[in-house]
Design an enzyme around this catalytic site. Structure first.
Site, PDB file in Angstrom:
ATOM      1  N   SER A   1       3.554  -6.543   2.004  1.00 57.96           N
ATOM      2  CA  SER A   1       2.728  -6.025   2.976  1.00 57.96           C
ATOM      3  C   SER A   1       1.016  -6.081   2.488  1.00 57.96           C
ATOM      4  O   SER A   1       0.526  -7.358   2.399  1.00 57.96           O
ATOM      5  CB  SER A   1       3.114  -4.541   2.721  1.00 57.96           C
ATOM      6  OG  SER A   1       2.265  -3.591   4.144  1.00 57.96           O
ATOM      7  N   MET A   2       0.549  -5.060   1.856  1.00 57.02           N
ATOM      8  CA  MET A   2      -0.940  -5.149   1.315  1.00 57.02           C
ATOM      9  C   MET A   2      -1.019  -6.093   0.161  1.00 57.02           C
ATOM     10  O   MET A   2      -1.701  -6.848  -0.065  1.00 57.02           O
ATOM     11  CB  MET A   2      -1.311  -3.716   0.938  1.00 57.02           C
ATOM     12  CG  MET A   2      -3.023  -4.025   0.429  1.00 57.02           C
ATOM     13  SD  MET A   2      -3.356  -2.359  -0.341  1.00 57.02           S
ATOM     14  CE  MET A   2      -2.718  -2.173  -2.003  1.00 57.02           C
TER      15      MET A   2
ATOM     16  N   HIS B   1       9.833  -3.106   8.625  1.00 55.45           N
ATOM     17  CA  HIS B   1       8.580  -3.317   7.711  1.00 55.45           C
ATOM     18  C   HIS B   1       9.297  -3.737   6.204  1.00 55.45           C
ATOM     19  O   HIS B   1       8.891  -4.659   5.663  1.00 55.45           O
ATOM     20  CB  HIS B   1       7.939  -2.038   7.470  1.00 55.45           C
ATOM     21  CG  HIS B   1       6.489  -2.506   6.624  1.00 55.45           C
ATOM     22  ND1 HIS B   1       5.786  -3.616   6.944  1.00 55.45           N
ATOM     23  CD2 HIS B   1       6.030  -1.872   5.411  1.00 55.45           C
ATOM     24  CE1 HIS B   1       4.641  -3.534   6.076  1.00 55.45           C
ATOM     25  NE2 HIS B   1       4.805  -2.620   5.346  1.00 55.45           N
TER      26      HIS B   1
ATOM     27  N   PHE C   1       0.816  -1.175   0.159  1.00 64.42           N
ATOM     28  CA  PHE C   1      -0.042   0.064  -0.067  1.00 64.42           C
ATOM     29  C   PHE C   1       0.942   1.229  -0.050  1.00 64.42           C
ATOM     30  O   PHE C   1       1.767   1.201   0.937  1.00 64.42           O
ATOM     31  CB  PHE C   1      -1.050  -0.062   1.279  1.00 64.42           C
ATOM     32  CG  PHE C   1      -1.759   1.285   1.358  1.00 64.42           C
ATOM     33  CD1 PHE C   1      -2.800   1.552   0.450  1.00 64.42           C
ATOM     34  CD2 PHE C   1      -1.715   1.690   2.472  1.00 64.42           C
ATOM     35  CE1 PHE C   1      -3.581   2.536   0.572  1.00 64.42           C
ATOM     36  CE2 PHE C   1      -2.601   3.048   2.635  1.00 64.42           C
ATOM     37  CZ  PHE C   1      -3.417   3.514   1.755  1.00 64.42           C
TER      38      PHE C   1
ATOM     39  N   ASP D   1       9.294  -4.594  12.975  1.00 62.65           N
ATOM     40  CA  ASP D   1       8.450  -3.751  12.058  1.00 62.65           C
ATOM     41  C   ASP D   1       7.333  -3.003  12.924  1.00 62.65           C
ATOM     42  O   ASP D   1       6.669  -3.257  13.628  1.00 62.65           O
ATOM     43  CB  ASP D   1       7.511  -4.901  11.241  1.00 62.65           C
ATOM     44  CG  ASP D   1       6.718  -4.305  10.067  1.00 62.65           C
ATOM     45  OD1 ASP D   1       6.472  -3.194  10.217  1.00 62.65           O
ATOM     46  OD2 ASP D   1       6.506  -5.200   8.941  1.00 62.65           O
TER      47      ASP D   1
END
Length: 240
Positions: free
Chosen positions: A78-79, A207, A10, A177
């Site tokens: 992630s997303m 992250h 994202f 993260d």
């Protein structure tokens, strides 16, 4: 022939996964695709874009890749890990790699530590050298609230599909993260019913795991997982 589809996160872009994507390109003769989701990229233009657009675009990229190769592996960051899970639940994906997959968002404890580090650098006059500050300052300014809500909708939509994942899955998560908490990785491991799943925690990574201190370990984990036969993976899963 094997195809690999990478899906970034994202407010992100292909650079988030490029080190790993480029490594796989160099080491194999596989067809590697790293598309940019609508509204994303180095210059963000998220206004007006919905989570349905992001999923549909990734879906189209997967279908196109499947037409060119015999089997497909999907790697989501992630997303992108959330979207990758949805694709793997609905298509004949052979293997799934989830990097910092965001089924939970924001790790308050780590975020406080990161903010303290940024404040320290600010007071010392070194804020422009702080990697986290430079990585997120532009995103915070250019991300509409509506887009964040769309992201939350996506996670809510995809969570039920996790229980349909029976393919081999590798879950990788940085323990430092501040965006996606470690509990996200544990949730994925517990929820996904696949008998061929592995969880790897990276002790020093934040992250962006493909740009973190444990990248060499990450690279080894992914390479080994993608090259294992299903029989080998089953034996390794039983041993772990």
């Amino acid at each position: 022939m094997i195809g690999c589809l990478f899906i970034h996160g994202f407010t992100g872009a292909p650079y988030e996964v490029e080190p790993l994507a480029n490594y796989i390109k160099e080491k194999t003769d596989w067809l590697v695709k790293v598309p940019t989701l609508p509204g994303h990229g180095v210059t963000l233009s998220l206004k007006g874009h919905t989570y349905n657009e992001w999923v549909t675009y990734a879906e189209q990229e997967l279908i196109a890749l499947m037409e060119e190769v015999d089997e497909v592996y999907v790697i989501g960051f992630s997303m992108g890990g959330v979207i990758a899970s949805y694709l793997a639940a609905n298509y004949q994906v052979k293997k799934l790699v989830l990097l910092s997959a965001a089924v939970y968002y924001v790790n308050p404890k780590q975020l406080v530590l990161d903010c303290k580090e940024m404040i320290k650098d600010l007071l010392n006059g070194n804020i422009n050298e702080n990697e986290l500050f430079n990585r997120y300052k532009k995103k915070m300014v250019e991300t509409p609230l509506r887009s964040t809500i769309e992201f939350q909708k996506l996670v809510k939509k995809v969570k039920p599909y996790l229980k349909k994942l029976t393919l081999p899955v590798l879950i990788i998560q940085g323990e430092c993260d501040g965006i996606v908490p470690v509990k996200s990785a544990h949730y994925l491991y517990k929820t996904i019913p696949s008998e061929e799943k592995k969880l790897k925690l990276l002790p020093f990574s934040k992250h962006h795991v493909c740009h973190g201190e444990d990248y060499e370990d990450l690279k080894e984990y992914v390479e080994k997982f993608l090259h294992e036969s299903n029989t080998d993976l089953d034996l390794l899963t039983q041993e772990s």
